[in-house]
Design a protein around this motif. Structure first.
Motif, PDB file in Angstrom:
ATOM      1  N   ARG A 144      76.278  68.141   7.853  1.00  0.00           N
ATOM      2  CA  ARG A 144      75.188  67.189   7.609  1.00  0.00           C
ATOM      3  C   ARG A 144      74.075  67.849   6.808  1.00  0.00           C
ATOM      4  O   ARG A 144      73.493  67.218   5.909  1.00  0.00           O
ATOM      5  N   ALA A 145      73.763  69.104   7.104  1.00  0.00           N
ATOM      6  CA  ALA A 145      72.735  69.816   6.346  1.00  0.00           C
ATOM      7  C   ALA A 145      73.102  69.857   4.867  1.00  0.00           C
ATOM      8  O   ALA A 145      72.249  69.646   3.998  1.00  0.00           O
ATOM      9  N   GLU A 146      74.363  70.109   4.594  1.00  0.00           N
ATOM     10  CA  GLU A 146      74.829  70.133   3.208  1.00  0.00           C
ATOM     11  C   GLU A 146      74.599  68.773   2.545  1.00  0.00           C
ATOM     12  O   GLU A 146      74.108  68.697   1.406  1.00  0.00           O
ATOM     13  N   ARG A 147      74.908  67.701   3.248  1.00  0.00           N
ATOM     14  CA  ARG A 147      74.691  66.351   2.692  1.00  0.00           C
ATOM     15  C   ARG A 147      73.210  66.074   2.478  1.00  0.00           C
ATOM     16  O   ARG A 147      72.809  65.505   1.451  1.00  0.00           O
ATOM     17  N   ARG A 148      72.362  66.475   3.431  1.00  0.00           N
ATOM     18  CA  ARG A 148      70.913  66.237   3.308  1.00  0.00           C
ATOM     19  C   ARG A 148      70.326  67.048   2.157  1.00  0.00           C
ATOM     20  O   ARG A 148      69.439  66.569   1.454  1.00  0.00           O
ATOM     21  N   ILE A 149      70.817  68.264   1.950  1.00  0.00           N
ATOM     22  CA  ILE A 149      70.344  69.075   0.827  1.00  0.00           C
ATOM     23  C   ILE A 149      70.701  68.383  -0.490  1.00  0.00           C
ATOM     24  O   ILE A 149      69.871  68.305  -1.404  1.00  0.00           O
ATOM     25  N   LEU A 150      71.902  67.840  -0.587  1.00  0.00           N
ATOM     26  CA  LEU A 150      72.304  67.118  -1.794  1.00  0.00           C
ATOM     27  C   LEU A 150      71.510  65.831  -1.973  1.00  0.00           C
ATOM     28  O   LEU A 150      71.202  65.448  -3.105  1.00  0.00           O
ATOM     29  N   ASP A 151      71.153  65.158  -0.864  1.00  0.00           N
ATOM     30  CA  ASP A 151      70.303  63.968  -0.950  1.00  0.00           C
ATOM     31  C   ASP A 151      68.938  64.331  -1.526  1.00  0.00           C
ATOM     32  O   ASP A 151      68.348  63.564  -2.276  1.00  0.00           O
ATOM     33  N   PHE A 152      68.453  65.505  -1.156  1.00  0.00           N
ATOM     34  CA  PHE A 152      67.140  65.952  -1.604  1.00  0.00           C
ATOM     35  C   PHE A 152      67.139  66.260  -3.093  1.00  0.00           C
ATOM     36  O   PHE A 152      66.255  65.847  -3.823  1.00  0.00           O
TER      37      PHE A 152
ATOM     38  N   LEU B  89      69.212  81.160   7.510  1.00  0.00           N
ATOM     39  CA  LEU B  89      68.838  79.744   7.567  1.00  0.00           C
ATOM     40  C   LEU B  89      67.326  79.575   7.483  1.00  0.00           C
ATOM     41  O   LEU B  89      66.839  78.606   6.889  1.00  0.00           O
ATOM     42  N   PHE B  90      66.563  80.513   8.039  1.00  0.00           N
ATOM     43  CA  PHE B  90      65.105  80.470   7.860  1.00  0.00           C
ATOM     44  C   PHE B  90      64.762  80.682   6.385  1.00  0.00           C
ATOM     45  O   PHE B  90      63.864  80.015   5.850  1.00  0.00           O
TER      46      PHE B  90
ATOM     47  N   ILE C  17      75.895  77.245   2.835  1.00  0.00           N
ATOM     48  CA  ILE C  17      75.996  76.227   3.892  1.00  0.00           C
ATOM     49  C   ILE C  17      77.443  75.745   4.020  1.00  0.00           C
ATOM     50  O   ILE C  17      77.959  75.574   5.134  1.00  0.00           O
ATOM     51  N   ASN C  18      78.126  75.569   2.909  1.00  0.00           N
ATOM     52  CA  ASN C  18      79.516  75.141   2.941  1.00  0.00           C
ATOM     53  C   ASN C  18      80.385  76.192   3.629  1.00  0.00           C
ATOM     54  O   ASN C  18      81.207  75.887   4.498  1.00  0.00           O
ATOM     55  N   ARG C  19      80.210  77.445   3.243  1.00  0.00           N
ATOM     56  CA  ARG C  19      80.998  78.509   3.853  1.00  0.00           C
ATOM     57  C   ARG C  19      80.638  78.702   5.315  1.00  0.00           C
ATOM     58  O   ARG C  19      81.480  79.032   6.141  1.00  0.00           O
ATOM     59  N   LEU C  20      79.369  78.466   5.652  1.00  0.00           N
ATOM     60  CA  LEU C  20      78.943  78.581   7.041  1.00  0.00           C
ATOM     61  C   LEU C  20      79.699  77.581   7.919  1.00  0.00           C
ATOM     62  O   LEU C  20      80.140  77.918   9.018  1.00  0.00           O
ATOM     63  N   SER C  21      79.908  76.370   7.428  1.00  0.00           N
ATOM     64  CA  SER C  21      80.663  75.397   8.231  1.00  0.00           C
ATOM     65  C   SER C  21      82.105  75.855   8.408  1.00  0.00           C
ATOM     66  O   SER C  21      82.687  75.685   9.484  1.00  0.00           O
ATOM     67  N   ASP C  22      82.681  76.476   7.369  1.00  0.00           N
ATOM     68  CA  ASP C  22      84.032  77.035   7.504  1.00  0.00           C
ATOM     69  C   ASP C  22      84.054  78.140   8.552  1.00  0.00           C
ATOM     70  O   ASP C  22      84.966  78.216   9.382  1.00  0.00           O
ATOM     71  N   TYR C  23      83.067  79.020   8.498  1.00  0.00           N
ATOM     72  CA  TYR C  23      82.972  80.106   9.474  1.00  0.00           C
ATOM     73  C   TYR C  23      82.846  79.552  10.892  1.00  0.00           C
ATOM     74  O   TYR C  23      83.506  80.032  11.821  1.00  0.00           O
ATOM     75  N   LEU C  24      82.009  78.543  11.078  1.00  0.00           N
ATOM     76  CA  LEU C  24      81.819  77.991  12.421  1.00  0.00           C
ATOM     77  C   LEU C  24      83.102  77.366  12.956  1.00  0.00           C
ATOM     78  O   LEU C  24      83.380  77.429  14.152  1.00  0.00           O
ATOM     79  N   PHE C  25      83.920  76.800  12.065  1.00  0.00           N
ATOM     80  CA  PHE C  25      85.204  76.258  12.497  1.00  0.00           C
ATOM     81  C   PHE C  25      86.125  77.375  12.993  1.00  0.00           C
ATOM     82  O   PHE C  25      86.686  77.300  14.088  1.00  0.00           O
ATOM     83  N   ILE C  26      86.276  78.431  12.184  1.00  0.00           N
ATOM     84  CA  ILE C  26      87.182  79.506  12.605  1.00  0.00           C
ATOM     85  C   ILE C  26      86.602  80.247  13.806  1.00  0.00           C
ATOM     86  O   ILE C  26      87.347  80.737  14.664  1.00  0.00           O
ATOM     87  N   LEU C  27      85.272  80.305  13.909  1.00  0.00           N
ATOM     88  CA  LEU C  27      84.659  80.925  15.085  1.00  0.00           C
ATOM     89  C   LEU C  27      85.008  80.140  16.344  1.00  0.00           C
ATOM     90  O   LEU C  27      85.283  80.731  17.390  1.00  0.00           O
ATOM     91  N   SER C  28      85.042  78.819  16.250  1.00  0.00           N
ATOM     92  CA  SER C  28      85.412  78.007  17.423  1.00  0.00           C
ATOM     93  C   SER C  28      86.828  78.349  17.869  1.00  0.00           C
ATOM     94  O   SER C  28      87.102  78.497  19.065  1.00  0.00           O
ATOM     95  N   ARG C  29      87.718  78.510  16.907  1.00  0.00           N
ATOM     96  CA  ARG C  29      89.103  78.870  17.234  1.00  0.00           C
ATOM     97  C   ARG C  29      89.163  80.279  17.822  1.00  0.00           C
ATOM     98  O   ARG C  29      89.903  80.545  18.768  1.00  0.00           O
ATOM     99  N   HIS C  30      88.391  81.188  17.269  1.00  0.00           N
ATOM    100  CA  HIS C  30      88.318  82.574  17.760  1.00  0.00           C
ATOM    101  C   HIS C  30      87.820  82.593  19.212  1.00  0.00           C
ATOM    102  O   HIS C  30      88.369  83.319  20.045  1.00  0.00           O
ATOM    103  N   CYS C  31      86.806  81.787  19.511  1.00  0.00           N
ATOM    104  CA  CYS C  31      86.252  81.742  20.874  1.00  0.00           C
ATOM    105  C   CYS C  31      87.306  81.268  21.869  1.00  0.00           C
ATOM    106  O   CYS C  31      87.468  81.856  22.951  1.00  0.00           O
ATOM    107  N   ASN C  32      88.020  80.223  21.513  1.00  0.00           N
ATOM    108  CA  ASN C  32      89.104  79.756  22.386  1.00  0.00           C
ATOM    109  C   ASN C  32      90.196  80.814  22.506  1.00  0.00           C
ATOM    110  O   ASN C  32      90.736  81.044  23.594  1.00  0.00           O
TER     111      ASN C  32
END
Length: 187
Positions: free
Chosen positions: A135-143, A68-69, A155-170
Motif C-alpha cells: 500500500r505504501a508503494e501505491r500511495r507513493i505513486l499516487d503522490f 523508512l524514516f 519499498i518494492n523489494r522490502l515487500s518481497d523481503y517481508l514475504f520471504i521473512l514470513s516463510r523463514h519465521c514459520n
C-alpha cells in the motif's frame, strides 16, 4: 529546561507542516504517502517484538526502520532544495535486502502455490507489514510519479523481503506454509 509540548494545536484545523514549513492538508496525497510509510514502520516494530526471529532478523529490521524514516523525511521534504538534501542513499540497503532475500529463499522449501498469510506471530506480523508495504508503494505513486526511483525499488523489494521473512519465521518454528485452496468452480 522546559519540556516541549506533545501538542502544538497547529494541526487542529486539518493541516500539517512539511519539513520546509509549507502547510498542507492532512489528507493530501503526500501525507498519505509518508503516513503509510510511518504505518509500515510501526508494523515492523510489531514484527520485531514478535517471535520467533533471529538476532540477524531483528538487526536488519531495525536498519529497515531507520531507512523508512529516511524515506518518510524525503517524502515530507516540500520544496526542491529540501527534497534533494533529504533524498536517501539506499543502494547499500537495497543490496542487503536482495542478498537476504536470496539467503532466506535458499533456506525454505520451494514454493509452488499461493500461501495463506498465517503461522507463528512473527510470520503473521511480517505478512501484515508486507501488505502495508504494498500500500505504501501505491500511495507513493499516487503522490508523484517523480519520486526517486531508488525509493520505489526499496519499498518494492522490502515487500518481497517481508514475504520471504514470513516463510523463514514459520520454517524456523517448524511450521509449514499453509497453501491456499481455491473455492472456484471451473466449468
Amino acid at each position: 529546561m522546559k519540556k516541549s509540548a506533545l501538542y502544538t494545536r497547529t494541526g487542529d484545523k486539518g493541516t500539517t507542516s512539511l519539513v520546509d514549513g509549507t502547510r498542507v492538508a492532512k489528507n493530501s496525497a503526500r501525507i498519505e504517502a509518508y503516513g503509510t510509510v510511518d504505518e509500515l514502520n510501526s508494523f515492523i516494530g510489531v514484527l520485531i517484538a514478535s517471535d520467533p526471529l533471529t538476532a540477524d532478523d531483528r538487526t536488519l529490521l531495525t536498519d529497515i526502520q531507520a531507512r523508512l524514516f529516511d524515506i518518510g523525511s524525503y517524502l515530507a521534504a516540500g520544496n526542491e532544495e529540501m527534497t534533494l538534501r533529504l533524498t536517501p542513499r539506499l543502494d547499500a540497503s537495497l543490496a542487503t535486502l536482495e542478498q537476504t532475500i536470496d539467503a532466506l529463499d535458499a533456506e525454505v522449501p520451494a514454493l509452488r502455490c499461493f500461501v495463506l498469510p498465517q503461522g507463528v506471530a512473527s510470520a503473521a506480523a511480517a505478512h501484515v507489514a508486507r501488505a502495508v508495504a504494498r500500500r505504501a508503494e501505491r500511495r507513493i505513486l499516487d503522490f508523484s510519479n517523480e519520486v526517486d526511483p531508488a525509493v520505489l525499488r526499496y519499498i518494492n523489494r522490502l515487500s518481497d523481503y517481508l514475504f520471504i521473512l514470513s516463510r523463514h519465521c514459520n520454517f524456523i518454528a517448524g511450521i509449514g506454509d499453509i497453501p491456499w485452496t481455491a473455492a472456484i468452480h471451473n466449468s
